[in-house]
Scaffold this motif. Structure first.
Motif, PDB file in Angstrom:
ATOM      1  N   ASP A 149       0.851  -1.192   0.000  1.00 55.86           N
ATOM      2  CA  ASP A 149       0.000   0.000   0.000  1.00 55.86           C
ATOM      3  C   ASP A 149       0.889   1.246   0.000  1.00 55.86           C
ATOM      4  O   ASP A 149       1.346   1.696   1.047  1.00 55.86           O
ATOM      5  CB  ASP A 149      -0.904  -0.028   1.238  1.00 55.86           C
ATOM      6  N   TYR A 150       1.169   1.783  -1.183  1.00 56.16           N
ATOM      7  CA  TYR A 150       2.089   2.912  -1.295  1.00 56.16           C
ATOM      8  C   TYR A 150       1.642   3.804  -2.440  1.00 56.16           C
ATOM      9  O   TYR A 150       0.767   3.446  -3.229  1.00 56.16           O
ATOM     10  CB  TYR A 150       3.521   2.429  -1.546  1.00 56.16           C
ATOM     11  N   SER A 151       2.264   4.966  -2.533  1.00 57.27           N
ATOM     12  CA  SER A 151       1.954   5.878  -3.629  1.00 57.27           C
ATOM     13  C   SER A 151       3.112   6.836  -3.846  1.00 57.27           C
ATOM     14  O   SER A 151       3.999   6.965  -2.993  1.00 57.27           O
ATOM     15  CB  SER A 151       0.671   6.664  -3.333  1.00 57.27           C
ATOM     16  N   MET A 152       3.085   7.496  -4.988  1.00 52.61           N
ATOM     17  CA  MET A 152       4.070   8.519  -5.317  1.00 52.61           C
ATOM     18  C   MET A 152       3.463   9.902  -5.073  1.00 52.61           C
ATOM     19  O   MET A 152       2.358  10.182  -5.511  1.00 52.61           O
ATOM     20  CB  MET A 152       4.491   8.404  -6.782  1.00 52.61           C
ATOM     21  N   MET A 153       4.199  10.739  -4.345  1.00 49.63           N
ATOM     22  CA  MET A 153       3.788  12.123  -4.151  1.00 49.63           C
ATOM     23  C   MET A 153       4.851  13.039  -4.746  1.00 49.63           C
ATOM     24  O   MET A 153       6.043  12.841  -4.526  1.00 49.63           O
ATOM     25  CB  MET A 153       3.602  12.449  -2.664  1.00 49.63           C
ATOM     26  N   LEU A 154       4.410  14.012  -5.527  1.00 43.92           N
ATOM     27  CA  LEU A 154       5.293  15.046  -6.040  1.00 43.92           C
ATOM     28  C   LEU A 154       4.991  16.347  -5.316  1.00 43.92           C
ATOM     29  O   LEU A 154       3.824  16.673  -5.086  1.00 43.92           O
ATOM     30  CB  LEU A 154       5.081  15.241  -7.548  1.00 43.92           C
ATOM     31  N   THR A 155       6.043  17.067  -4.953  1.00 45.60           N
ATOM     32  CA  THR A 155       5.839  18.325  -4.249  1.00 45.60           C
ATOM     33  C   THR A 155       6.660  19.441  -4.884  1.00 45.60           C
ATOM     34  O   THR A 155       7.750  19.218  -5.408  1.00 45.60           O
ATOM     35  CB  THR A 155       6.230  18.225  -2.760  1.00 45.60           C
ATOM     36  N   THR A 156       6.095  20.629  -4.865  1.00 50.98           N
ATOM     37  CA  THR A 156       6.799  21.863  -5.187  1.00 50.98           C
ATOM     38  C   THR A 156       6.424  22.857  -4.094  1.00 50.98           C
ATOM     39  O   THR A 156       5.553  22.570  -3.264  1.00 50.98           O
ATOM     40  CB  THR A 156       6.375  22.434  -6.560  1.00 50.98           C
ATOM     41  N   PRO A 157       7.041  24.015  -4.061  1.00 49.84           N
ATOM     42  CA  PRO A 157       6.644  24.989  -3.033  1.00 49.84           C
ATOM     43  C   PRO A 157       5.172  25.367  -3.093  1.00 49.84           C
ATOM     44  O   PRO A 157       4.596  25.774  -2.084  1.00 49.84           O
ATOM     45  CB  PRO A 157       7.544  26.191  -3.353  1.00 49.84           C
ATOM     46  N   LYS A 158       4.512  25.208  -4.255  1.00 48.19           N
ATOM     47  CA  LYS A 158       3.118  25.634  -4.390  1.00 48.19           C
ATOM     48  C   LYS A 158       2.120  24.487  -4.534  1.00 48.19           C
ATOM     49  O   LYS A 158       0.914  24.719  -4.477  1.00 48.19           O
ATOM     50  CB  LYS A 158       2.959  26.551  -5.614  1.00 48.19           C
ATOM     51  N   LEU A 159       2.592  23.270  -4.729  1.00 52.21           N
ATOM     52  CA  LEU A 159       1.670  22.199  -5.085  1.00 52.21           C
ATOM     53  C   LEU A 159       2.190  20.847  -4.624  1.00 52.21           C
ATOM     54  O   LEU A 159       3.378  20.544  -4.768  1.00 52.21           O
ATOM     55  CB  LEU A 159       1.478  22.168  -6.611  1.00 52.21           C
ATOM     56  N   LYS A 160       1.282  20.037  -4.046  1.00 53.38           N
ATOM     57  CA  LYS A 160       1.577  18.642  -3.715  1.00 53.38           C
ATOM     58  C   LYS A 160       0.576  17.761  -4.458  1.00 53.38           C
ATOM     59  O   LYS A 160      -0.618  18.030  -4.459  1.00 53.38           O
ATOM     60  CB  LYS A 160       1.470  18.394  -2.207  1.00 53.38           C
ATOM     61  N   VAL A 161       1.087  16.684  -5.083  1.00 57.73           N
ATOM     62  CA  VAL A 161       0.244  15.788  -5.868  1.00 57.73           C
ATOM     63  C   VAL A 161       0.582  14.349  -5.508  1.00 57.73           C
ATOM     64  O   VAL A 161       1.751  13.965  -5.495  1.00 57.73           O
ATOM     65  CB  VAL A 161       0.462  15.990  -7.385  1.00 57.73           C
ATOM     66  N   ILE A 162      -0.448  13.548  -5.204  1.00 53.26           N
ATOM     67  CA  ILE A 162      -0.264  12.126  -4.945  1.00 53.26           C
ATOM     68  C   ILE A 162      -1.052  11.349  -6.000  1.00 53.26           C
ATOM     69  O   ILE A 162      -2.082  11.827  -6.485  1.00 53.26           O
ATOM     70  CB  ILE A 162      -0.703  11.760  -3.506  1.00 53.26           C
ATOM     71  N   HIS A 163      -0.567  10.166  -6.368  1.00 57.48           N
ATOM     72  CA  HIS A 163      -1.091   9.461  -7.537  1.00 57.48           C
ATOM     73  C   HIS A 163      -1.820   8.173  -7.176  1.00 57.48           C
ATOM     74  O   HIS A 163      -1.342   7.390  -6.350  1.00 57.48           O
ATOM     75  CB  HIS A 163       0.053   9.112  -8.488  1.00 57.48           C
ATOM     76  N   LEU A 164      -2.933   7.936  -7.863  1.00 60.14           N
ATOM     77  CA  LEU A 164      -3.612   6.651  -7.761  1.00 60.14           C
ATOM     78  C   LEU A 164      -2.869   5.584  -8.557  1.00 60.14           C
ATOM     79  O   LEU A 164      -2.807   4.425  -8.162  1.00 60.14           O
ATOM     80  CB  LEU A 164      -5.053   6.761  -8.272  1.00 60.14           C
ATOM     81  N   THR A 165      -2.327   5.945  -9.715  1.00 59.78           N
ATOM     82  CA  THR A 165      -1.523   5.050 -10.541  1.00 59.78           C
ATOM     83  C   THR A 165      -0.351   5.849 -11.079  1.00 59.78           C
ATOM     84  O   THR A 165      -0.400   7.077 -11.143  1.00 59.78           O
ATOM     85  CB  THR A 165      -2.331   4.481 -11.730  1.00 59.78           C
ATOM     86  N   THR A 166       0.712   5.138 -11.489  1.00 58.73           N
ATOM     87  CA  THR A 166       1.878   5.853 -12.015  1.00 58.73           C
ATOM     88  C   THR A 166       2.362   5.239 -13.323  1.00 58.73           C
ATOM     89  O   THR A 166       1.911   5.604 -14.397  1.00 58.73           O
ATOM     90  CB  THR A 166       3.017   5.894 -10.974  1.00 58.73           C
ATOM     91  N   HIS A 167       3.288   4.277 -13.254  1.00 57.57           N
ATOM     92  CA  HIS A 167       3.981   3.822 -14.457  1.00 57.57           C
ATOM     93  C   HIS A 167       3.249   2.677 -15.159  1.00 57.57           C
ATOM     94  O   HIS A 167       3.756   1.551 -15.272  1.00 57.57           O
ATOM     95  CB  HIS A 167       5.414   3.412 -14.095  1.00 57.57           C
ATOM     96  N   VAL A 168       2.064   2.990 -15.632  1.00 59.24           N
ATOM     97  CA  VAL A 168       1.292   2.054 -16.462  1.00 59.24           C
ATOM     98  C   VAL A 168       0.624   2.866 -17.566  1.00 59.24           C
ATOM     99  O   VAL A 168       0.473   4.085 -17.453  1.00 59.24           O
ATOM    100  CB  VAL A 168       0.226   1.290 -15.643  1.00 59.24           C
ATOM    101  N   GLY A 169       0.211   2.185 -18.640  1.00 55.53           N
ATOM    102  CA  GLY A 169      -0.493   2.868 -19.713  1.00 55.53           C
ATOM    103  C   GLY A 169      -1.834   3.405 -19.236  1.00 55.53           C
ATOM    104  O   GLY A 169      -2.389   2.963 -18.222  1.00 55.53           O
ATOM    105  N   LEU A 170      -2.384   4.336 -19.998  1.00 54.82           N
ATOM    106  CA  LEU A 170      -3.600   5.024 -19.578  1.00 54.82           C
ATOM    107  C   LEU A 170      -4.785   4.062 -19.429  1.00 54.82           C
ATOM    108  O   LEU A 170      -5.536   4.138 -18.455  1.00 54.82           O
ATOM    109  CB  LEU A 170      -3.935   6.139 -20.582  1.00 54.82           C
ATOM    110  N   LEU A 171      -4.967   3.163 -20.378  1.00 54.99           N
ATOM    111  CA  LEU A 171      -6.083   2.222 -20.279  1.00 54.99           C
ATOM    112  C   LEU A 171      -5.937   1.334 -19.049  1.00 54.99           C
ATOM    113  O   LEU A 171      -6.911   1.074 -18.327  1.00 54.99           O
ATOM    114  CB  LEU A 171      -6.178   1.368 -21.552  1.00 54.99           C
ATOM    115  N   ARG A 172      -4.712   0.882 -18.789  1.00 55.82           N
ATOM    116  CA  ARG A 172      -4.467   0.050 -17.615  1.00 55.82           C
ATOM    117  C   ARG A 172      -4.658   0.848 -16.334  1.00 55.82           C
ATOM    118  O   ARG A 172      -5.177   0.333 -15.334  1.00 55.82           O
ATOM    119  CB  ARG A 172      -3.049  -0.525 -17.674  1.00 55.82           C
TER     120      ARG A 172
END
Length: 334
Positions: A149-172
């Protein structure tokens, strides 16, 4: 007490070694942490010489043996790579070595000898050629720590984003999203930001389709089926999660301060806004690793096209190192 940060060297043919030595040239960094490198000493020395930096390698076997002061680069030398490894070339040897650096960093972290891990970029093709068929750092770290149970979060000084999916194709990616995954990522984001000192994080969830489906006008009801139940479950537990919102406006609202973090449904939906805001300030954080393992990373790749030119910008790595120091447990082993 300053936290001890393990820096993995990444792919030796890319800009990882260069941005590491440039970052360790910053005297102010040593006011926040005790950084050491897990990598290849000969390659690091090549970069020190190539960039003309007043730094000296200090070979160590244990992080506690490091002399953490400006001018020194404490290094645990893992494996043998040629000092004249070609810049910008995909190499099975470099891919395997990059994996070994991460493997050793996780071992030290689980043993309590490193308080956080900060990773320089690896090359996925080289990683696969080296016998390690992982999509990226996040999946490697999850496997090495036994985390599901893990996820990728990207952060900048103005924005934090966490992902439901990452390195898979869009349909997948759309196939993989379900109410359970939506809830788990909302919970991961809430728990991490709460530990970071935000009392009740405001979490905005992106829609999958344009205009978040426009009440069924676009798509096949994915928002209602895959996202809404997870959001409602989080809210029932007291989490301030709302949505799904149209992605084209949610990121703007989050950047102006309406939300503490955005939940993105797939890789490019979350990565593109972060990188528009400034790739040099972006930090990648793996959220939810078992064993208390903390990992931050640059938000860019190996940049083979400029490797060896002394043109790489180290600011993203510096931001990642500062993030690692902030996330490390208080009262770390100084």
């Amino acid at each position: 007490m300053l936290p001890v940060i393990a820096i993995t060297m990444g792919d030796a043919a890319g800009i990882g070694p260069e941005i590491i030595v440039k970052s360790l040239l910053r005297e102010s960094l040593f006011e926040h942490c005790k950084p050491f490198v897990i990598g290849n000493a000969a390659v690091l020395q090549r970069e020190i010489d190539h960039c003309g930096l007043p730094l000296r390698l200090q070979l160590i076997e244990d992080p506690q043996a490091g002399n953490y002061r400006h001018g020194l680069v404490p290094c645990i030398d893992i494996g043998a790579l040629p000092a004249d490894l070609p810049y910008g070339k995909v190499s099975a040897a470099a891919g395997d070595a990059a994996f070994r650096y991460i493997e050793h960093a996780v071992k030290l972290s689980l043993e309590g000898k490193a308080d956080a891990i900060c990773t320089a970029p690896l090359n996925k093709e080289a990683l696969h050629l080296g016998g390690h068929p992982y999509p990226g750092h996040t999946e490697i770290l999850a496997a090495l720590t036994g985390t599901e149970d893990y996820s990728m979060m990207l952060t900048t000084p103005k924005l934090k984003v966490i992902h439901l999916t990452t390195h898979v194709g869009l349909l997948r990616a759309i196939e993989l999203i379900d109410p359970e995954r939506t809830y788990r990522v909302i919970r991961l984001a809430h728990d991490m930001l709460t530990r970071a000192g935000i009392e009740r994080p405001r979490i905005g969830v992106c829609g999958i389709n344009p205009h978040a489906g426009e009440n069924g006008l676009f798509g096949n009801g994915e928002e209602r089926e895959k996202l809404v139940p997870g959001i409602e479950r989080g809210r029932a537990e007291g989490i301030d999660a709302t949505g799904p919102y149209p992605a084209d406006t949610l990121f703007f609202r989050a950047a102006r301060g309406d939300f503490d973090v955005v939940v993105a449904c797939y890789h490019d939906q979350g990565h593109a806004p972060v990188k528009v805001l400034g790739i040099e300030a972006g930090v990648n954080i793996t959220v939810g690793l078992k064993g208390g393992v903390i990992r931050t990373s640059v938000d860019h790749g190996t940049a083979f096209d400029i490797a060896g030119r002394n043109e790489a910008d180290e600011r993203s790595l510096l931001a990642a190192l500062h993030a690692a120091a902030e996330l490390a447990p208080k009262g770390a082993r100084g």
